[in-house]
Design a protein around this motif. Sequence first.
Motif, mmCIF file in Angstrom:
data_model
loop_
_atom_site.group_PDB
_atom_site.id
_atom_site.type_symbol
_atom_site.label_atom_id
_atom_site.label_comp_id
_atom_site.label_asym_id
_atom_site.label_seq_id
_atom_site.Cartn_x
_atom_site.Cartn_y
_atom_site.Cartn_z
ATOM 1 N N VAL A 316 0.848 -1.200 0.000
ATOM 2 C CA VAL A 316 0.000 0.000 0.000
ATOM 3 C C VAL A 316 0.884 1.252 0.000
ATOM 4 O O VAL A 316 1.791 1.377 0.819
ATOM 5 N N ASN A 317 0.607 2.145 -0.926
ATOM 6 C CA ASN A 317 1.253 3.456 -0.890
ATOM 7 C C ASN A 317 0.350 4.381 -0.112
ATOM 8 O O ASN A 317 -0.634 4.901 -0.646
ATOM 9 N N PHE A 318 0.669 4.560 1.166
ATOM 10 C CA PHE A 318 -0.112 5.481 1.987
ATOM 11 C C PHE A 318 0.201 6.897 1.506
ATOM 12 O O PHE A 318 -0.685 7.732 1.378
ATOM 13 N N ASP A 319 1.474 7.139 1.257
ATOM 14 C CA ASP A 319 1.918 8.354 0.553
ATOM 15 C C ASP A 319 2.479 7.889 -0.779
ATOM 16 O O ASP A 319 3.231 6.908 -0.816
ATOM 17 N N LEU A 320 2.159 8.596 -1.835
ATOM 18 C CA LEU A 320 2.788 8.262 -3.117
ATOM 19 C C LEU A 320 4.253 8.664 -3.052
ATOM 20 O O LEU A 320 4.606 9.634 -2.379
ATOM 21 N N PRO A 321 5.126 7.930 -3.752
ATOM 22 C CA PRO A 321 6.532 8.346 -3.749
ATOM 23 C C PRO A 321 6.718 9.650 -4.530
ATOM 24 O O PRO A 321 5.987 9.908 -5.489
ATOM 25 N N GLU A 322 7.710 10.418 -4.113
ATOM 26 C CA GLU A 322 7.999 11.691 -4.793
ATOM 27 C C GLU A 322 8.658 11.453 -6.141
ATOM 28 O O GLU A 322 8.631 12.294 -7.015
ATOM 29 N N ALA A 343 -1.275 -3.927 -5.429
ATOM 30 C CA ALA A 343 -0.608 -2.675 -5.055
ATOM 31 C C ALA A 343 -1.678 -1.589 -5.025
ATOM 32 O O ALA A 343 -2.341 -1.339 -6.035
ATOM 33 N N ILE A 344 -1.849 -1.015 -3.856
ATOM 34 C CA ILE A 344 -2.924 -0.039 -3.659
ATOM 35 C C ILE A 344 -2.321 1.307 -3.295
ATOM 36 O O ILE A 344 -1.418 1.381 -2.457
ATOM 37 N N SER A 345 -2.817 2.354 -3.932
ATOM 38 C CA SER A 345 -2.318 3.694 -3.615
ATOM 39 C C SER A 345 -3.473 4.560 -3.143
ATOM 40 O O SER A 345 -4.512 4.629 -3.810
ATOM 41 N N LEU A 346 -3.288 5.197 -1.988
ATOM 42 C CA LEU A 346 -4.280 6.140 -1.494
ATOM 43 C C LEU A 346 -3.837 7.519 -1.986
ATOM 44 O O LEU A 346 -2.752 7.974 -1.616
ATOM 45 N N VAL A 347 -4.639 8.123 -2.831
ATOM 46 C CA VAL A 347 -4.155 9.337 -3.498
ATOM 47 C C VAL A 347 -5.070 10.522 -3.205
ATOM 48 O O VAL A 347 -6.279 10.470 -3.462
ATOM 49 N N THR A 348 -4.470 11.580 -2.666
ATOM 50 C CA THR A 348 -5.233 12.804 -2.398
ATOM 51 C C THR A 348 -5.153 13.697 -3.625
ATOM 52 O O THR A 348 -4.265 13.529 -4.468
ATOM 53 N N ASN A 349 -6.044 14.660 -3.669
ATOM 54 C CA ASN A 349 -6.065 15.503 -4.859
ATOM 55 C C ASN A 349 -4.789 16.339 -4.987
ATOM 56 O O ASN A 349 -4.339 16.635 -6.068
ATOM 57 N N GLU A 350 -4.127 16.631 -3.845
ATOM 58 C CA GLU A 350 -2.861 17.383 -3.924
ATOM 59 C C GLU A 350 -1.754 16.533 -4.551
ATOM 60 O O GLU A 350 -0.746 17.060 -5.004
#
Length: 444
Positions: A316-322, A343-350
Amino acid sequence: MSFASLALSPPILQAVNEQGYNEPSPIQAKAIPAILTGNDVMAAAQTGTGKTAGFTLPILELLSRGKRARSKQVRTLVLTPTRELAAQVAENVEKYATHLPLRSNVVFGGVSINPQIQKLSRGSDVLVATPGRLLDLHQQGCIRFDDLEILVLDEADRMLDMGFIHDIKRILKLLPAKRQNLLFSATFSNEIRALAKGLVNNPVEVSVASPNTTAKTIEQWVYPAERSKRAALLVHLVKDNDWQQVLVFTKTKHGANRLAKQLDDKGITSAAIHGNKSQGARTRALENFKTGQIKVLVATDIAARGIDISSLPQVVNFDLPEVAEDYVHRIGRTGRAGIDGHAISLVTNEDFKLLAAIERLTAQVIQRKMIEGFTPINPLPESSLDSRGQKAPNKPKKTASRNSRSKPRPNKNNGSDDSKSDSRPKRRRVNPNPKSRTARKPQG
Ligand code: AMP
């Protein structure tokens, strides 16, 4: 192809057999014969491809033909960027050398130096080391390189990311000029090629699947999420899907600690692993995760690098990698060897820009899923592979103060995995210029 056809001697074949390996992995099939010829080799291979056996087996074969290491002398030096990787490589060397009269040692920082000094005094046919501790030990006169035959740089790209270039150069000056050099790296970036110029002579280049291609057996999903709801969403996902072993990535050490505590508080056994944890705590967390005593391991990129768990079901990508390439590294920990992974990514609009960079790099639009009750107030823009110039909509003011990104980010890299933030500001960012993609094409 069989291991027996690779000109490895019976004690090595027996050890491989005891590991239950039926046939060489693609990188092994290419690297083993190349290394056995005695040539320098540059190999593009990620963790999970069997790269460790790819260099260890032929090295053991070559070493078994020569004289045993003398006191303090090192015949093969394997440099790795992190303690975890050093420990894992050393474990592999021991397994594969179990029927050979060769001595292997491992040294890394963060633990007492005296036991390491004692072991080195007996000589090392193979020494696995992180750069800083190796230099310390050399300065103290505990290691000698007069008899060095082979040098391996493992995960060379990571070593450069972590600022080890000066240490590497100092180490190279200590080694005899005549030696075999093996350079393993996930990608052959320009920086790696520059390093290789001063290191390898006329190398044989080997590579397997494109390093920027994600494995086919990995199912990928994006869950659009509100920043403040991500922990609750993760709790929901773990419980609802009954996930038993989840590796979760966060951007910072602090974020890793906080998330592990939040999950624990909700009854999901968790531990955080990062550069500020003692070696004992890291080893314990890894062991508990491997044996199923904890369900979730929350890690920063650097700490997670090299974690060798061959059948990890969820990442899980709690934060996406930079850095978009890190997405490929991260999710490469699942879906290995034909086993299905998620593979799960939690993605905020920012973070939409980061997502768009990942989708461009991997040439795919990642499917999205939504869960009732977790629909974000600030929606995620639609992706398309042409969304490169697209910006995330302006953040509504009320979220700005909650956003940890609004704080200035540390901009330092102290050359160890103990820096305050495990993000690596020095690393090249994915260029938003659409034309740049061809320039980043995987090589080799
Ligand atoms: P590595 O890429 O070196 O981190 O290896 C990944 C995993 O693959 C490790 O758990 C190894 O034990 C395993 N492995 C290495 N070579 C083989 C092989 N030929 N067949 C099956 N598994 C392997």
